[in-house]
Design a protein around this motif. Structure first.
Motif, PDB file in Angstrom:
ATOM      1  N   THR A  29     -17.619  -1.514  -4.800  1.00  0.00           N
ATOM      2  CA  THR A  29     -16.195  -1.784  -5.022  1.00  0.00           C
ATOM      3  C   THR A  29     -16.006  -3.154  -5.664  1.00  0.00           C
ATOM      4  O   THR A  29     -15.186  -3.309  -6.577  1.00  0.00           O
ATOM      5  CB  THR A  29     -15.416  -1.685  -3.689  1.00  0.00           C
ATOM      6  N   TYR A  69     -14.154  -3.635  -9.165  1.00  0.00           N
ATOM      7  CA  TYR A  69     -12.949  -4.460  -9.314  1.00  0.00           C
ATOM      8  C   TYR A  69     -13.107  -5.467 -10.453  1.00  0.00           C
ATOM      9  O   TYR A  69     -12.192  -5.664 -11.252  1.00  0.00           O
ATOM     10  CB  TYR A  69     -12.643  -5.235  -8.030  1.00  0.00           C
ATOM     11  N   LEU A 105      -9.277  -5.775  -0.255  1.00  0.00           N
ATOM     12  CA  LEU A 105      -8.973  -4.365  -0.465  1.00  0.00           C
ATOM     13  C   LEU A 105      -7.480  -4.129  -0.652  1.00  0.00           C
ATOM     14  O   LEU A 105      -7.071  -3.316  -1.487  1.00  0.00           O
ATOM     15  CB  LEU A 105      -9.512  -3.532   0.704  1.00  0.00           C
ATOM     16  N   GLY A 126      -6.704  -5.382  -4.168  1.00  0.00           N
ATOM     17  CA  GLY A 126      -7.239  -4.436  -5.147  1.00  0.00           C
ATOM     18  C   GLY A 126      -6.427  -3.160  -5.205  1.00  0.00           C
ATOM     19  O   GLY A 126      -6.172  -2.618  -6.283  1.00  0.00           O
ATOM     20  N   LEU A 127      -5.991  -2.684  -4.050  1.00  0.00           N
ATOM     21  CA  LEU A 127      -5.193  -1.463  -3.996  1.00  0.00           C
ATOM     22  C   LEU A 127      -3.834  -1.670  -4.666  1.00  0.00           C
ATOM     23  O   LEU A 127      -3.401  -0.845  -5.476  1.00  0.00           O
ATOM     24  CB  LEU A 127      -5.007  -1.017  -2.543  1.00  0.00           C
ATOM     25  N   THR A 182     -11.414   1.985  -2.912  1.00  0.00           N
ATOM     26  CA  THR A 182     -10.733   1.147  -1.920  1.00  0.00           C
ATOM     27  C   THR A 182     -10.524   1.908  -0.622  1.00  0.00           C
ATOM     28  O   THR A 182     -10.794   1.392   0.469  1.00  0.00           O
ATOM     29  CB  THR A 182      -9.383   0.647  -2.473  1.00  0.00           C
TER      30      THR A 182
END
Length: 105
Positions: free
Chosen positions: A2, A6, A56, A59-60, A98
């Protein structure tokens, strides 16, 4: 995985924002690509530093913003694979990664 995704997604999003500004004079592309790209970069680096939950969430949020922006643009005026198709695809992959990372926690 992840974290790396990203960072790659961030670089592509930043490049797309710059390209949108250079080609079409779109300040919205520059600002949107810049903000989302920077948020994704920060999220990637935070993941590397062990700050999983804030990374997270960041990122989401950034991924959903990218998806929303390009889906909206396609619905209004159509779109091509670059940048809309690429950004939507990368955004969906980021959301899946995520969610998987949240579930592993």
């Amino acid at each position: 995985l992840t974290k790396i995704f990203y960072i790659l997604f961030a670089l592509i999003t930043l490049a797309g924002g710059i390209q949108g500004f250079m080609v079409a004079g779109s300040k919205g592309s520059l600002i949107g690509g810049g903000v989302c790209g920077i948020l994704l970069l920060i999220a990637g680096f935070l993941l590397g530093g062990g700050k999983m939950q804030p990374a997270l969430i960041m990122g989401l949020v950034a991924s959903l913003a990218v998806i929303g922006s390009f889906v909206s643009a396609i619905m209004k005026r159509g779109g091509s694979f670059w940048p809309a198709g690429v950004e939507i695809t990368l955004g969906v992959i980021a959301v899946i990664l995520t969610i998987a990372a949240f579930l592993k926690k």
